[in-house]
Design a protein around this motif. Structure first.
Motif, PDB file in Angstrom:
ATOM      1  N   MET A   1     -27.974  60.998 -68.030  1.00 40.44           N
ATOM      2  CA  MET A   1     -28.288  61.083 -69.453  1.00 40.44           C
ATOM      3  C   MET A   1     -29.055  59.827 -69.871  1.00 40.44           C
ATOM      4  N   ASN A   2     -30.169  60.014 -70.585  1.00 44.77           N
ATOM      5  CA  ASN A   2     -30.937  58.906 -71.132  1.00 44.77           C
ATOM      6  C   ASN A   2     -30.665  58.779 -72.622  1.00 44.77           C
ATOM      7  N   ILE A   3     -30.435  57.539 -73.054  1.00 47.55           N
ATOM      8  CA  ILE A   3     -30.204  57.287 -74.470  1.00 47.55           C
ATOM      9  C   ILE A   3     -30.977  56.041 -74.876  1.00 47.55           C
ATOM     10  N   SER A   4     -31.634  56.106 -76.025  1.00 48.20           N
ATOM     11  CA  SER A   4     -32.432  54.984 -76.509  1.00 48.20           C
ATOM     12  C   SER A   4     -31.740  54.355 -77.712  1.00 48.20           C
ATOM     13  N   ILE A   5     -31.690  53.024 -77.719  1.00 46.91           N
ATOM     14  CA  ILE A   5     -31.021  52.284 -78.793  1.00 46.91           C
ATOM     15  C   ILE A   5     -31.986  51.249 -79.347  1.00 46.91           C
ATOM     16  N   LEU A   6     -32.113  51.205 -80.668  1.00 48.73           N
ATOM     17  CA  LEU A   6     -32.975  50.220 -81.309  1.00 48.73           C
ATOM     18  C   LEU A   6     -32.303  48.852 -81.233  1.00 48.73           C
ATOM     19  N   ARG A   7     -32.969  47.903 -80.564  1.00 46.27           N
ATOM     20  CA  ARG A   7     -32.426  46.557 -80.409  1.00 46.27           C
ATOM     21  C   ARG A   7     -33.037  45.630 -81.450  1.00 46.27           C
ATOM     22  N   SER A   8     -32.223  44.740 -81.964  1.00 51.79           N
ATOM     23  CA  SER A   8     -32.677  43.898 -83.069  1.00 51.79           C
ATOM     24  C   SER A   8     -33.490  42.685 -82.627  1.00 51.79           C
ATOM     25  N   HIS A   9     -33.322  42.224 -81.392  1.00 51.39           N
ATOM     26  CA  HIS A   9     -33.994  40.999 -80.973  1.00 51.39           C
ATOM     27  C   HIS A   9     -35.506  41.172 -80.855  1.00 51.39           C
ATOM     28  N   ASN A  10     -35.948  42.420 -80.614  1.00 53.98           N
ATOM     29  CA  ASN A  10     -37.393  42.675 -80.534  1.00 53.98           C
ATOM     30  C   ASN A  10     -37.826  43.874 -81.366  1.00 53.98           C
ATOM     31  N   ASP A  11     -36.869  44.470 -82.102  1.00 54.85           N
ATOM     32  CA  ASP A  11     -37.139  45.635 -82.946  1.00 54.85           C
ATOM     33  C   ASP A  11     -37.791  46.768 -82.156  1.00 54.85           C
ATOM     34  N   GLU A  12     -37.344  46.943 -80.924  1.00 56.79           N
ATOM     35  CA  GLU A  12     -37.860  48.009 -80.069  1.00 56.79           C
ATOM     36  C   GLU A  12     -36.710  48.796 -79.461  1.00 56.79           C
ATOM     37  N   GLU A  13     -36.998  50.042 -79.094  1.00 58.30           N
ATOM     38  CA  GLU A  13     -35.975  50.876 -78.470  1.00 58.30           C
ATOM     39  C   GLU A  13     -35.819  50.504 -77.001  1.00 58.30           C
ATOM     40  N   GLN A  14     -34.574  50.463 -76.561  1.00 60.12           N
ATOM     41  CA  GLN A  14     -34.278  50.222 -75.155  1.00 60.12           C
ATOM     42  C   GLN A  14     -33.555  51.444 -74.617  1.00 60.12           C
ATOM     43  N   THR A  15     -34.062  51.979 -73.517  1.00 58.02           N
ATOM     44  CA  THR A  15     -33.509  53.205 -72.955  1.00 58.02           C
ATOM     45  C   THR A  15     -32.567  52.887 -71.796  1.00 58.02           C
ATOM     46  N   TYR A  16     -31.411  53.531 -71.834  1.00 61.05           N
ATOM     47  CA  TYR A  16     -30.416  53.358 -70.783  1.00 61.05           C
ATOM     48  C   TYR A  16     -30.173  54.708 -70.103  1.00 61.05           C
ATOM     49  N   ASN A  17     -29.994  54.657 -68.797  1.00 60.64           N
ATOM     50  CA  ASN A  17     -29.630  55.854 -68.046  1.00 60.64           C
ATOM     51  C   ASN A  17     -28.155  55.767 -67.692  1.00 60.64           C
ATOM     52  N   VAL A  18     -27.379  56.726 -68.166  1.00 59.66           N
ATOM     53  CA  VAL A  18     -25.931  56.688 -67.994  1.00 59.66           C
ATOM     54  C   VAL A  18     -25.460  58.000 -67.364  1.00 59.66           C
ATOM     55  N   GLU A  19     -24.649  57.890 -66.327  1.00 60.38           N
ATOM     56  CA  GLU A  19     -24.156  59.088 -65.648  1.00 60.38           C
ATOM     57  C   GLU A  19     -22.819  59.519 -66.243  1.00 60.38           C
ATOM     58  N   LEU A  20     -22.887  59.914 -67.510  1.00 59.81           N
ATOM     59  CA  LEU A  20     -21.712  60.436 -68.214  1.00 59.81           C
ATOM     60  C   LEU A  20     -22.125  61.702 -68.950  1.00 59.81           C
ATOM     61  N   GLU A  21     -21.204  62.629 -69.078  1.00 57.61           N
ATOM     62  CA  GLU A  21     -21.475  63.868 -69.803  1.00 57.61           C
ATOM     63  C   GLU A  21     -20.276  64.229 -70.675  1.00 57.61           C
ATOM     64  N   ASN A  22     -20.571  64.938 -71.765  1.00 59.82           N
ATOM     65  CA  ASN A  22     -19.530  65.436 -72.669  1.00 59.82           C
ATOM     66  C   ASN A  22     -18.599  64.323 -73.150  1.00 59.82           C
ATOM     67  N   VAL A  23     -19.205  63.218 -73.602  1.00 61.44           N
ATOM     68  CA  VAL A  23     -18.428  62.101 -74.146  1.00 61.44           C
ATOM     69  C   VAL A  23     -18.980  61.739 -75.517  1.00 61.44           C
ATOM     70  N   THR A  24     -18.174  61.047 -76.287  1.00 61.87           N
ATOM     71  CA  THR A  24     -18.651  60.609 -77.598  1.00 61.87           C
ATOM     72  C   THR A  24     -19.658  59.479 -77.426  1.00 61.87           C
ATOM     73  N   LEU A  25     -20.439  59.274 -78.468  1.00 63.46           N
ATOM     74  CA  LEU A  25     -21.415  58.191 -78.436  1.00 63.46           C
ATOM     75  C   LEU A  25     -20.712  56.844 -78.282  1.00 63.46           C
ATOM     76  N   LEU A  26     -19.548  56.686 -78.883  1.00 65.55           N
ATOM     77  CA  LEU A  26     -18.818  55.437 -78.762  1.00 65.55           C
ATOM     78  C   LEU A  26     -18.394  55.187 -77.318  1.00 65.55           C
ATOM     79  N   THR A  27     -17.903  56.211 -76.647  1.00 64.30           N
ATOM     80  CA  THR A  27     -17.533  56.079 -75.234  1.00 64.30           C
ATOM     81  C   THR A  27     -18.734  55.688 -74.396  1.00 64.30           C
ATOM     82  N   LEU A  28     -19.869  56.289 -74.689  1.00 68.83           N
ATOM     83  CA  LEU A  28     -21.082  55.996 -73.948  1.00 68.83           C
ATOM     84  C   LEU A  28     -21.537  54.555 -74.170  1.00 68.83           C
TER      85      LEU A  28
END
Length: 233
Positions: A1-28
């Motif tokens: 699963m790929n998820i992009s998060i807006l980071r404040s240090h450069n005001d750009e999205e950073q994409t993470y690849n995480v091998e999790l499924e059917n979990v809450t965003l907080l867990t991820l």
């Protein structure tokens, strides 16, 4: 699963690849922070959808991280209309200021028996968890940064309908400026509320109550021109 998060240090999205499924965003996000990137910063508390501290925007819509099920390709950013401290953590002092401006609390009350019907009238609004989702979704702040806001106004409606409240008149007066009349009634606050509260409807009712108390609607033009039986409209 790929998820992009807006980071404040450069005001750009950073994409993470995480091998999790059917979990809450907080867990991820907890997984990302502990296993991939310890610099990622976010807020959370109860993990049960009660405290409201984990509100963010996912794909342009406000969500609670502990309730939202993460999906491949999600883009996560902090809630709007407030100052970002770091990444997904925001400064809540503005929210607190608007609650004070609207007197959105029980300032003075009297002891009395309250019927089940009377409690039912304020039950929904009492469920507000101040997650700021409606505050983030509201477009009025682009034009009026001093707008008291849907979250505070819905709480005012709750207290002015509580028969134990003895200072309702002061609360009604407090919301006449930068309050109920500044709302555009666009309804953007309604679908994002995790507690199924409809702030727009509460604001409508506050407008009706204001009219009954003799407060004028500043959006109406009463500047002369028509004379009906001695009344000048």
């Amino acid at each position: 699963m790929n998820i992009s998060i807006l980071r404040s240090h450069n005001d750009e999205e950073q994409t993470y690849n995480v091998e999790l499924e059917n979990v809450t965003l907080l867990t991820l996000l907890n997984h990302i922070k502990t296993k991939i990137d310890p610099t990622l910063t976010y807020s959370h508390g109860c993990r049960s959808g009660v405290c409201g501290s984990c509100a963010v925007r996912v794909n342009g819509r406000e969500q609670l991280m502990c309730e939202y099920k993460a999906q491949d390709g999600d883009t996560v950013e902090p809630v709007r209309n407030t100052r970002v401290i770091r990444d997904l953590v925001v400064d809540s002092s503005r929210v607190e200021r608007f609650n004070r401006a609207g007197m959105a609390w029980s300032e003075s009350s009297k002891e009395m028996n309250v019927s089940a019907e009377e409690m039912e009238r304020i039950e929904t609004q009492s469920d507000c968890i101040l997650c700021t989702s409606c505050f983030s979704a509201c477009p009025v702040y682009a034009a009026n940064p001093d707008f008291i806001g849907p979250f505070a106004l819905t709480r005012v409606w709750r207290y002015v309908n509580d028969p134990r409240e003895t200072n309702s008149d002061a609360k009604m007066e407090a919301i006449q400026t930068n309050g109920i009349w500044d709302c555009t009634l666009c309804g953007a606050c309604v679908p994002v509320c995790p507690q199924a509260i409809a702030p727009m409807q509460d604001i409508r009712m506050l407008r009706t109550k204001s009219g009954m108390l003799g407060y004028p609607d500043p959006t109406m033009n009463f500047g002369g021109g028509f004379d009906f039986g001695g009344w000048n409209f």
